[in-house]
Design an enzyme around this catalytic site. Structure first.
Site, short mmCIF file in Angstrom:
data_model
loop_
_atom_site.label_atom_id
_atom_site.label_comp_id
_atom_site.label_asym_id
_atom_site.label_seq_id
_atom_site.Cartn_x
_atom_site.Cartn_y
_atom_site.Cartn_z
N ASP A 297 -56.67 10.57 -77.48
CA ASP A 297 -57.74 9.89 -78.22
C ASP A 297 -57.53 8.38 -78.02
O ASP A 297 -56.53 7.92 -77.46
CB ASP A 297 -57.74 10.28 -79.70
CG ASP A 297 -59.13 10.03 -80.32
OD1 ASP A 297 -59.94 9.32 -79.70
OD2 ASP A 297 -59.39 10.54 -81.43
C1 NOJ Z 1 -62.14 8.00 -81.22
C2 NOJ Z 1 -62.58 9.33 -81.75
O1 NOJ Z 1 -61.58 9.89 -82.57
C3 NOJ Z 1 -62.93 10.33 -80.67
O2 NOJ Z 1 -63.47 11.47 -81.26
C4 NOJ Z 1 -63.87 9.71 -79.68
O3 NOJ Z 1 -64.24 10.66 -78.71
C5 NOJ Z 1 -63.19 8.51 -79.07
N1 NOJ Z 1 -62.92 7.53 -80.11
C6 NOJ Z 1 -64.03 7.87 -77.97
O4 NOJ Z 1 -65.13 7.27 -78.49
#
Ligand code: NOJ
Length: 766
Positions: A297
């Site tokens: 993430d």
């Molecule tokens: C953080 C989020 O937790 C995740 O779900 C997302 O895909 C990413 N950012 C990218 O935007």
């Protein structure tokens, strides 16, 4: 041939693959299978170590959108990295023209010209916004959910995107967590079916098609069980909750052939998910045989230092790669640290090769090596963006997502003429909130508002007053937004409107950005002055229909006690107002059912229907004289609206349940049937739900678990027999033996209209 190849990779298609073996030329099939693997190997033979590590590196396309702003790196340096072949993927670059531009840098300037995989949070629509995933799950209509994802993929892929960071399949039992809007709710069975439907919708049958995108099951794992519902917070759950509740939707996504996974920000039992070897290598890539890749993430590698798990960046890189995290999203750590870790022997080159092989394979499957620009056709983009097919799909999905929570004395539907209707509330004419949270490519204020939807029905007099204003009409993405809690200046006009009205429709709830990532709440009331407005209007006119727009369950006791009608309309996307108006006017009969329990009080949370019995079960009021049972002194144990709850404009009657056998033996099936009759006056749909309770097991089992459902459409007076098949597999769970198995013993089976149904029969597994 890629179609066949893709099918062969997906476990759920084992049977289809089997057919293929006999229906197509065997040598041709093998050759194709070898071709991608060979092409990957040939390419890898040419790659330097730094180029390999580059494939494991993902950059954001622009800043400050979905996470903390990057403290390291700058645009120039990132551009150079693209040209040097040190970037495998970008996220948030969008639009056929822009994607072509970055792809051209990589393809034309880097030594090997390896195309980028372009990621994007296609969560509920791209430009045309569909209902938030929680709302879509309330439809319990798997084909509609699959179609909605397919339409999102069609629109996004025409804009250059070939990989979505969806579906989010995190089970959550806590409405305080802002990201419940992004998942399928609290139940692993429904969550698994929805996960599979979304994966199939995004990926279609042919990943190399220009209309499909690779999907990503996230956040692996247990992100949805953050303590106290506070986003990014610690998760501490036992082995059985992990296996029986959290992992099933991930497994279902893997079985449906999802090509990527994303790990998570949270720690799980002391280990940040990004470095969790047990989850990523042992379970996912080991037991489940997942052969796609895992992306971290946003910045989650770096955050392991903050968690207190990695000493420094080098350590974080080592931990993550060893645990099986294949791609680094926005931590810049793999690119900076992996080379020296390999050189000094801390990381084995085989682990890098494995990660790169996984990433390149999916790029081949996407057809990027055959034509890196096949998603970048601006003419196609223009034709597809906002096309009638996609708008129509968004409208259908929105209608199916609405849940009728209350309708005393058939208050709804509204009469189509001769009425004076006061339409009141800060969200009634708002064209922004219905878009919900994840709508990066959507245009602000592009939803059809409830006001606009209702104006299409000209037979009534419609007076609109906000009553309470929004604080920020178009907030910056990162600002906290709210509904006004000080300005009462609009209340007077709203009261006048209510006084002269036959019926009042109030549109209240959460601003579009009040749920979603980083939007945890400690209260679940109507924010700002909305409750006050509601009570003030009620004092003047009690004939109020409450239309709720929100991204999570709210506490609605007062409304339920006082108002004749309540509609849960979530954040329904671009077509929101049209869908709501059609339901209000009875052009569409709602059939949604809640995918999460609605609590009576925040203090009841975590609240979920599939809880354990305890040694002192809280049978409400059973022993009023004693306090020594599992209960609250000041609140009931039960939710206000249970999981699976939802009404219709018609009424359904259930027969008693019939079992063809009361003893189930291995290899056999029991059939449980009920007859459902539409005893009302209009056609309608009902989600017939089947729950099972396992009374005694090697680890305690929930008081009931959803094990089947069917969405049934009936004309007035029509009946249908619904049959559920129960096999030993239906009863399997992760047991004390650490494996999925059914244990002999006594079971109860419930069939009814929601999770609180009492209609039951007993059977045994021998
Ligand atoms: C953080 C989020 O937790 C995740 O779900 C997302 O895909 C990413 N950012 C990218 O935007």
């Amino acid at each position: 041939m890629l179609v066949q190849y893709f099918f062969l990779r997906s476990r759920i298609y084992i049977f289809l693959s089997f057919l293929f073996l006999f229906s197509c030329d065997d040598s041709e099939r093998k050759e194709t299978e070898l071709t991608i693997a060979q092409r990957v190997n040939e390419l890898m033979d040419k790659m330097t170590l730094q180029e390999k590590i580059g494939q494991m590196n993902q950059y954001n396309g622009f800043w400050n959108v979905t996470g903390p702003s990057p403290k390291e790196g700058n645009a120039k340096e990132k551009y150079d990295h693209l040209a040097e072949g040190l970037v495998g993927s970008m996220l948030n670059v969008r639009g056929a023209k822009d994607v072509r531009a970055v792809q051209e840098v990589v393809v034309n300037q880097s030594r090997l010209g390896i195309p980028l995989i372009i990621g994007f949070d296609l969560i509920h629509g791209y430009k045309t916004i569909s209902p938030i995933p929680l709302a879509e799950s309330a439809s319990w209509d798997l084909e509609a959910i699959r179609n909605s994802a397919a339409l999102g993929a069609k629109e996004a892929s025409a804009a250059g995107i070939n990989w979505t960071f969806a579906p989010m399949v995190d089970i959550s039992r806590d409405a305080r967590w802002g990201r419940v809007m992004e998942g399928a709710g609290e139940d692993p069975y429904l969550g698994s079916l929805v996960a599979a439907a979304r994966v199939k919708g995004f990926q279609g049958n042919d990943l190399s098609s220009s209309s499909t995108v690779a999907a990503c099951a996230k956040h692996f794992a247990a992100y949805g069980l953050a303590e106290s519902g506070r986003d990014y917070n610690t998760v501490d759950v036992g082995e059985h909750t992990l296996h029986n509740i959290i992992l099933p939707p991930f497994k279902a996504a893997a079985d449906a052939g999802v090509r990527t996974f994303m790990n998570a920000f949270n720690e799980l039992n002391g280990i940040p998910a990004t470095a969790d070897k047990m989850l990523q290598r042992d379970i996912l890539k080991g037991d489940w045989g997942f052969d796609g890749f895992i992306v971290s993430d946003w910045g989650s590698l770096k955050e392991m230092i903050v968690h207190g798990y990695a000493q420094d960046k080098k350590h974080a890189a080592e931990l993550a790669v060893k645990a099986g995290s294949d791609m680094d999203m926005e931590s810049y750590i793999y690119l900076a640290e992996l080379e020296s870790l390999i050189e000094n022997g801390h990381v084995a080159i085989e682990q890098i090769d494995d990660a790169v092989r996984r990433i390149l394979t999916i790029k081949f499957e996407l057809g990027l090596f055959d034509d890196p620009f096949h998603y970048c056709d601006t003419t196609r983009e223009q034709e597809i963006t906002g096309s009638p097919e996609i708008r129509e799909g968004a409208l259908e999905m929105a209608k199916k997502s609405i849940v009728l929570l209350k309708n005393a004395e058939a208050t709804l539907p509204l009469k189509k003429e001769g009425q004076t209707i006061a339409l009141i509330g800060p969200l009634a004419s708002d064209k922004n909130s219905p878009l919900g949270n994840w709508r990066i490519a959507g245009d602000n204020n592009s939803a059809v508002s409830v006001l606009e939807g209702m104006l299409k029905y000209g037979g009534n007099t419609l007076i609109h007053e906000q009553g309470v204003k929004l604080v920020n009409e178009i907030p910056a993405f990162h600002k906290e937004v709210d509904i006004n809690n000080t300005d009462r200046s609009g209340m007077k006009a709203a009261k006048v409107a209510a006084k002269n009205a036959d019926v009042v429709v109030m549109v209240l709830g959460e601003y579009g950005f009040q749920s979603g990532e980083g939007r945890s709440r400690s209260k679940l009331d109507l924010p700002g002055l909305q409750q006050e407005l509601l009570e003030e209007i009620y004092a003047i006119n009690t004939n109020i229909i409450l239309v709720l727009m929100n991204g999570r369950p709210l506490v609605l006791n007062w409304a339920d006690e006082h108002l004749p009608a309540i509609i849960e309309a979530w954040h329904l996307g671009t077509e929101s107002g049209n869908a709501i108006a059609q339901v209000l006017y009875g052009e569409y009969n709602p059939s949604g059912k809640l995918p999460m329990s609605f609590p009576r009080s925040v203090g009841q949370i975590p609240l979920y229907y599939n809880h354990k019995n305890t040694g002192r079960p809280g049978t409400e009021g059973a022993d009023a004289g004693s306090v020594f049972w599992s209960h609250y002194g000041d609140e009931k144990n039960s939710p206000l609206f249970p999981f699976g709850f939802g009404l219709s404009y018609t009424q359904f009657e259930y027969s008693e349940i019939t079992l063809n056998e009361t003893i189930l033996t291995n290899g056999n099936t029991i059939e449980a049937s009920v007859t459902l009759t539409n005893v009302g006056n209009v056609e309608g749909k009902e989600v017939v739900q089947m729950y099972i309770r396992d009374h005694f097991a090697s680890v305690t089992r929930p008081v009931r678990e959803l094990k089947g459902f069917e969405l049934v459409a009936l004309e007035p007076g029509e009946s249908k027999e619904i049959i559920f098949e129960i096999t030993p597999e239906t009863l399997a769970f992760y047991s004390a033996n650490k494996q999925w198995e059914a244990e002999p013993g006594a079971f109860s089976l419930f069939i009814g209209t929601n999770s609180a149904t009492t209609r039951s029969v007993d059977f045994k597994l021998e």
